[in-house]
Motif scaffolding. Structure first.
Motif, PDB file in Angstrom:
ATOM      1  N   HIS A   1       0.860  -1.185   0.000  1.00  0.00           N
ATOM      2  CA  HIS A   1       0.000   0.000   0.000  1.00  0.00           C
ATOM      3  C   HIS A   1       0.899   1.239   0.000  1.00  0.00           C
ATOM      4  O   HIS A   1       1.473   1.614   1.026  1.00  0.00           O
ATOM      5  CB  HIS A   1      -0.929  -0.019   1.208  1.00  0.00           C
ATOM      6  CG  HIS A   1      -1.957  -1.104   1.149  1.00  0.00           C
ATOM      7  ND1 HIS A   1      -3.137  -0.973   0.427  1.00  0.00           N
ATOM      8  CD2 HIS A   1      -1.974  -2.350   1.686  1.00  0.00           C
ATOM      9  CE1 HIS A   1      -3.843  -2.085   0.542  1.00  0.00           C
ATOM     10  NE2 HIS A   1      -3.168  -2.933   1.295  1.00  0.00           N
ATOM     11  N   LEU A   2       1.040   1.834  -1.171  1.00  0.00           N
ATOM     12  CA  LEU A   2       1.983   2.932  -1.358  1.00  0.00           C
ATOM     13  C   LEU A   2       1.567   4.182  -0.585  1.00  0.00           C
ATOM     14  O   LEU A   2       0.377   4.444  -0.383  1.00  0.00           O
ATOM     15  CB  LEU A   2       2.083   3.291  -2.845  1.00  0.00           C
ATOM     16  CG  LEU A   2       2.554   2.203  -3.809  1.00  0.00           C
ATOM     17  CD1 LEU A   2       2.585   2.753  -5.232  1.00  0.00           C
ATOM     18  CD2 LEU A   2       3.928   1.687  -3.423  1.00  0.00           C
TER      19      LEU A   2
ATOM     20  N   LYS B   1       0.993   8.186  -0.349  1.00  0.00           N
ATOM     21  CA  LYS B   1       0.310   9.034  -1.330  1.00  0.00           C
ATOM     22  C   LYS B   1       0.739  10.493  -1.210  1.00  0.00           C
ATOM     23  O   LYS B   1       1.132  10.955  -0.138  1.00  0.00           O
ATOM     24  CB  LYS B   1      -1.207   8.923  -1.163  1.00  0.00           C
ATOM     25  CG  LYS B   1      -1.760   7.557  -1.539  1.00  0.00           C
ATOM     26  CD  LYS B   1      -3.277   7.520  -1.472  1.00  0.00           C
ATOM     27  CE  LYS B   1      -3.811   6.157  -1.902  1.00  0.00           C
ATOM     28  NZ  LYS B   1      -5.294   6.106  -1.873  1.00  0.00           N
TER      29      LYS B   1
ATOM     30  N   ARG C   1      -2.611  10.676  -4.539  1.00  0.00           N
ATOM     31  CA  ARG C   1      -2.128   9.829  -5.636  1.00  0.00           C
ATOM     32  C   ARG C   1      -0.930   9.016  -5.161  1.00  0.00           C
ATOM     33  O   ARG C   1      -0.043   9.528  -4.478  1.00  0.00           O
ATOM     34  CB  ARG C   1      -1.754  10.697  -6.845  1.00  0.00           C
ATOM     35  CG  ARG C   1      -2.962  11.362  -7.498  1.00  0.00           C
ATOM     36  CD  ARG C   1      -2.585  12.584  -8.310  1.00  0.00           C
ATOM     37  NE  ARG C   1      -1.645  12.279  -9.376  1.00  0.00           N
ATOM     38  CZ  ARG C   1      -1.073  13.207 -10.146  1.00  0.00           C
ATOM     39  NH1 ARG C   1      -1.356  14.487  -9.956  1.00  0.00           N
ATOM     40  NH2 ARG C   1      -0.231  12.859 -11.098  1.00  0.00           N
ATOM     41  N   ARG C   2      -0.904   7.740  -5.530  1.00  0.00           N
ATOM     42  CA  ARG C   2       0.173   6.848  -5.106  1.00  0.00           C
ATOM     43  C   ARG C   2       1.506   7.278  -5.721  1.00  0.00           C
ATOM     44  O   ARG C   2       1.547   7.766  -6.851  1.00  0.00           O
ATOM     45  CB  ARG C   2      -0.127   5.406  -5.529  1.00  0.00           C
ATOM     46  CG  ARG C   2      -1.407   4.823  -4.965  1.00  0.00           C
ATOM     47  CD  ARG C   2      -1.599   3.393  -5.455  1.00  0.00           C
ATOM     48  NE  ARG C   2      -2.859   2.821  -4.982  1.00  0.00           N
ATOM     49  CZ  ARG C   2      -3.986   2.831  -5.672  1.00  0.00           C
ATOM     50  NH1 ARG C   2      -4.010   3.374  -6.880  1.00  0.00           N
ATOM     51  NH2 ARG C   2      -5.081   2.291  -5.176  1.00  0.00           N
TER      52      ARG C   2
ATOM     53  N   ASP D   1       5.923   6.075  -5.950  1.00  0.00           N
ATOM     54  CA  ASP D   1       7.076   5.263  -5.582  1.00  0.00           C
ATOM     55  C   ASP D   1       8.340   6.031  -5.956  1.00  0.00           C
ATOM     56  O   ASP D   1       8.276   7.202  -6.363  1.00  0.00           O
ATOM     57  CB  ASP D   1       7.020   3.863  -6.213  1.00  0.00           C
ATOM     58  CG  ASP D   1       7.038   3.883  -7.735  1.00  0.00           C
ATOM     59  OD1 ASP D   1       7.342   4.938  -8.337  1.00  0.00           O
ATOM     60  OD2 ASP D   1       6.757   2.832  -8.347  1.00  0.00           O
TER      61      ASP D   1
ATOM     62  N   THR E   1       2.908   3.885 -11.667  1.00  0.00           N
ATOM     63  CA  THR E   1       3.485   5.224 -11.552  1.00  0.00           C
ATOM     64  C   THR E   1       4.376   5.593 -12.730  1.00  0.00           C
ATOM     65  O   THR E   1       4.860   6.719 -12.796  1.00  0.00           O
ATOM     66  CB  THR E   1       4.335   5.314 -10.270  1.00  0.00           C
ATOM     67  OG1 THR E   1       5.410   4.364 -10.366  1.00  0.00           O
ATOM     68  CG2 THR E   1       3.504   5.016  -9.029  1.00  0.00           C
TER      69      THR E   1
ATOM     70  N   ALA F   1       9.040   0.915  -3.389  1.00  0.00           N
ATOM     71  CA  ALA F   1       7.779   1.293  -2.752  1.00  0.00           C
ATOM     72  C   ALA F   1       8.029   1.497  -1.267  1.00  0.00           C
ATOM     73  O   ALA F   1       8.802   0.759  -0.654  1.00  0.00           O
ATOM     74  CB  ALA F   1       6.730   0.205  -2.957  1.00  0.00           C
TER      75      ALA F   1
ATOM     76  N   ASP G   1       6.089   1.495   2.357  1.00  0.00           N
ATOM     77  CA  ASP G   1       4.824   1.206   3.023  1.00  0.00           C
ATOM     78  C   ASP G   1       4.576   2.246   4.118  1.00  0.00           C
ATOM     79  O   ASP G   1       5.334   3.216   4.268  1.00  0.00           O
ATOM     80  CB  ASP G   1       4.793  -0.232   3.550  1.00  0.00           C
ATOM     81  CG  ASP G   1       5.842  -0.510   4.631  1.00  0.00           C
ATOM     82  OD1 ASP G   1       6.318   0.448   5.284  1.00  0.00           O
ATOM     83  OD2 ASP G   1       6.180  -1.691   4.826  1.00  0.00           O
ATOM     84  N   ARG G   2       3.538   2.049   4.880  1.00  0.00           N
ATOM     85  CA  ARG G   2       3.139   3.064   5.857  1.00  0.00           C
ATOM     86  C   ARG G   2       4.094   3.162   7.037  1.00  0.00           C
ATOM     87  O   ARG G   2       4.009   4.097   7.834  1.00  0.00           O
ATOM     88  CB  ARG G   2       1.711   2.767   6.323  1.00  0.00           C
ATOM     89  CG  ARG G   2       0.687   3.025   5.205  1.00  0.00           C
ATOM     90  CD  ARG G   2      -0.622   2.316   5.424  1.00  0.00           C
ATOM     91  NE  ARG G   2      -1.517   2.492   4.269  1.00  0.00           N
ATOM     92  CZ  ARG G   2      -2.633   1.802   4.092  1.00  0.00           C
ATOM     93  NH1 ARG G   2      -2.999   0.887   4.977  1.00  0.00           N
ATOM     94  NH2 ARG G   2      -3.385   2.012   3.025  1.00  0.00           N
TER      95      ARG G   2
END
Length: 255
Positions: free
Chosen positions: A115-116, A118, A122-123, A125, A155, A212, A214-215
């Motif tokens: 889960h990228l 944002k 918008r996502r 990387d 992306t 990427a 993550d959170r």
């Protein structure tokens, strides 16, 4: 004038993933990746609920699909998105049959979905450029963010992504000093990855790491590109970065 040796390119994403997994220090940065089958689709969706399906050979994000398993009031539901189109299914079999109909290549991979983070909803990387420098050593020479177009799952610049300075993307998540330290961490990861590739393919001279976050800000290597397009770095405000990338590439015959 001596002709520069031909640069090696590795096209199979599966082979590139296996190269990374051999190195103990890199394994923790590689999302669970397997060859696509009905069995692996079921297993991976049970494990992660969201996965990405992509062709073993391919560029610019073409053929990539985001697949999800959801628990609703009506029971388990499945869905996938390809491009901007999203389709829903009530059974795994109908989902798999539809994925099969979308396939344009023989071998597809299935990868744990990250889960990228944002930026403006918008996502995004990060692309890390790693090159052989004029002294013959690996060096991480540039980084740049790639922000997905609205409603897109990839992306890539050629798929409508917007190149953006990483500092701009991360300033809402990290302090300037944390961004600097994180940059150094990714630079080391880039060099370690390049060295690992060079052990198997000694004529590889450049790689582009797609990272990427993550959170928890853990970096995941989504893909290693052995023919990274340097053009994207021309989009940065600091033009010296692109000049360095092109200077190194010219020295080893990459452009």
């Amino acid at each position: 004038m001596n002709k520069l040796p031909r640069i090696q390119r590795v096209h199979s994403k599966w082979n590139k993933t296996r190269i990374l997994l051999v190195k103990k220090g890199l394994k923790n940065y590689v999302p669970d990746t397997r060859k696509l089958s009905r069995a692996t689709l079921e297993t991976m969706l049970n494990l992660y609920q969201m996965v990405y399906v992509k062709p073993d050979h391919g560029t610019y994000g073409k053929g990539v699909m985001r697949v999800e398993k959801e628990l609703t009031n009506q029971g388990v539901r499945y869905a996938y998105q390809a491009g901007e189109t999203r389709r829903g299914f009530t059974t795994l079999d109908s989902l798999y049959a539809s994925l099969q109909s979308k396939k344009t290549k023989r071998i597809y991979l299935i990868q744990k979905g990250i889960h990228l983070l944002k930026y403006n909803k918008r996502r995004f990387d990060i692309r890390i450029m790693v090159q052989i420098n004029p002294q013959g050593r690996w060096e991480s020479t540039a980084w740049i963010g790639r922000v997905a177009a609205p409603r897109k799952i990839v992306t890539n610049y050629h798929s409508g992504g917007t190149p953006t300075a990483v500092e701009t993307l991360l300033k809402h998540y990290m302090s300037p000093s944390d961004i600097k330290a994180f940059h150094q961490k990714l630079n080391r990861l880039g060099v370690d990855t390049a060295r690992q590739f060079a052990r198997k393919y000694p004529r590889v001279k450049e790689i582009g790491l797609d990272i990427a976050l993550d959170r928890k800000f853990h970096p995941w290597i989504l893909e290693v590109n052995t023919k990274p397009d340097p053009y994207i770095f021309r989009k940065l405000k600091d033009k010296s970065i692109a000049r360095k990338v092109y200077r190194y590439a010219k020295a080893y015959g990459g452009v």
